[in-house]
Design a protein around this motif. Structure first.
Motif, mmCIF file in Angstrom:
data_model
loop_
_atom_site.group_PDB
_atom_site.id
_atom_site.type_symbol
_atom_site.label_atom_id
_atom_site.label_comp_id
_atom_site.label_asym_id
_atom_site.label_seq_id
_atom_site.Cartn_x
_atom_site.Cartn_y
_atom_site.Cartn_z
ATOM 1 N N ARG A 29 37.419 48.023 36.446
ATOM 2 C CA ARG A 29 36.396 47.467 37.340
ATOM 3 C C ARG A 29 35.243 46.856 36.558
ATOM 4 N NH1 ARG A 29 35.304 52.254 41.567
ATOM 5 N NH2 ARG A 29 35.495 53.432 39.618
ATOM 6 N N ARG A 45 38.167 42.080 33.988
ATOM 7 C CA ARG A 45 37.501 42.796 35.081
ATOM 8 C C ARG A 45 38.230 42.530 36.394
ATOM 9 N NH1 ARG A 45 31.228 41.670 35.999
ATOM 10 N NH2 ARG A 45 31.178 42.839 34.033
ATOM 11 N N ASP A 47 39.035 44.865 40.343
ATOM 12 C CA ASP A 47 39.087 46.092 41.134
ATOM 13 C C ASP A 47 40.460 46.193 41.758
ATOM 14 O OD1 ASP A 47 38.826 48.196 42.902
ATOM 15 O OD2 ASP A 47 36.853 47.578 43.634
ATOM 16 N N GLU A 49 41.478 47.808 44.131
ATOM 17 C CA GLU A 49 41.445 47.840 45.590
ATOM 18 C C GLU A 49 41.443 46.428 46.171
ATOM 19 O OE1 GLU A 49 41.898 50.508 47.188
ATOM 20 O OE2 GLU A 49 41.642 51.909 45.531
ATOM 21 N N ASP A 50 41.133 45.434 45.354
ATOM 22 C CA ASP A 50 41.138 44.033 45.763
ATOM 23 C C ASP A 50 42.486 43.436 45.368
ATOM 24 O OD1 ASP A 50 40.834 41.283 46.019
ATOM 25 O OD2 ASP A 50 38.739 41.298 45.373
#
Length: 337
Positions: A29, A45, A47, A49-50
């Motif tokens: 992240r 970088r 996430d 969850e994305d």
């Protein structure tokens, strides 16, 4: 590609893979780097969850995707959606998915007679909890089920890790004894006669399993633990030796005598010990470290984190998971009696 690269296991795994000749993309992240990584490691970088960000990080594809932070069926589906761009996967699971022959598991341990009695050692064929969204264990079981069912599209090695230890851990069990020694506690109470055994798993041994599985794609489930499973008394003595102190262990037969007395993070009424024969057979695995050998770096990391800070500030997840591990008032009252 390593997802969760700057976490406890990820830091070591990225280095192990890079030194083994892989071109490694380290995804986290924050997009950070670890000082121990070779310079050619590429940090990104994203996430996890994305889904779009993760797909973008994968780009045109990778030979192996290593996932440290997959926790449920949705994460498994996220990985399988990328199957056309990923050669194989290595994913961290947990020994908490196991269930005994009476249907007891880690989620029932607080119930009367609810602690599971597993075979010693536990083979990968041992039954597991039903997949679901009710707990960490059921979500990990769901993760496993989805990935195993998708083996034809995305070969995946699932590593069932034990009590993970090493630097950068957010819930280091060793804190229980390290802080007591730092506080000058001359005695400590240990339940179950100090004989509890909860199989530890070094980040270095897990990284070795990841390295081997990356080079041998397949659909499989493997235990991921250290070569030895010391008793809690042996753990305490080993930490004392590293810290250069002598402490008396007051052993209590049976369960903790009070809610915050003698209940260490390893305290279990029956052993939780796993079999590593399958990893040895399928991957040619041999452990690279033993538990006591890794303690100096673990203890040093905990000591550094505690310097000038309350333990609850340094390790908030530890407080959330285990409650107050340092109720010295209750402990002294028991010892005085």
């Amino acid at each position: 590609m390593v997802i969760g690269a700057t976490g406890q296991i990820g830091r070591v795994a990225v280095g192990a893979l890079a030194r083994d000749g892989w071109e490694v993309t380290a995804v986290s992240r924050g997009g950070g780097r670890d000082a121990s990584w070779p310079g050619e490691v590429h940090a990104v970088r994203a996430d996890r969850e994305d889904a779009a960000a993760l797909a973008a990080a994968v780009g045109d594809g990778c030979d192996v995707l290593v996932d440290m932070v997959a926790f449920g069926p949705a994460h498994a589906r996220q990985l399988t959606s990328l199957a056309d761009r990923v050669g194989s996967a290595v994913v961290i699971s947990s020994v908490s998915v196991y269930e005994d022959d009476k249907g007891r598991n880690f989620d029932t341990q607080a119930e009367p007679d609810g602690f599971p009695e597993y075979p010693v050692p536990i083979p990968e064929e041992q039954r597991t909890v039903r997949p679901g969204d009710t707990s960490y264990s059921t979500r990990k079981a769901g993760l496993e089920r989805e990935l195993l069912d998708a083996g034809g599209r995305l070969p995946a090695t699932l590593l069932r890790a034990g009590a993970i230890h090493g630097p950068h851990c957010r819930t280091p069990r060793e804190l229980y004894f390290v802080k007591r020694n730092l506080d000058g506690r001359p005695r400590r109470v240990i339940a179950f006669g100090g004989e509890s055994r909860f199989h530890p798993a070094s980040v270095h041994n897990i990284a070795e399993l990841i390295r081997l599985a990356a080079a041998r794609p397949g659909t499989r489930v493997l235990n991921a633990v250290d070569p030895d499973a010391p008793t809690v008394s042996e753990v305490a003595r080993a930490i004392d030796e590293v810290m250069g102190v002598e402490t008396e262990s007051v052993l209590v037969d049976g369960p903790p005598p009070a809610p915050s007395v003698g209940d260490t993070p390893w305290s279990v009424p029956v052993p939780v010990v796993c079999d590593m024969a399958a990893a040895e057979r399928e991957l040619g695995y041999r452990p690279v470290v033993r538990y006591a050998e890794t303690l100096p770096e673990t203890v040093a990391w905990i000591e550094e984190r505690l310097t000038g800070r309350d333990w609850r500030e340094a390790y908030p997840k530890m407080l959330q998971s285990y409650g107050d591990l340092f109720d010295y008032t209750a402990e002294d009252a028991f010892l005085d009696r």
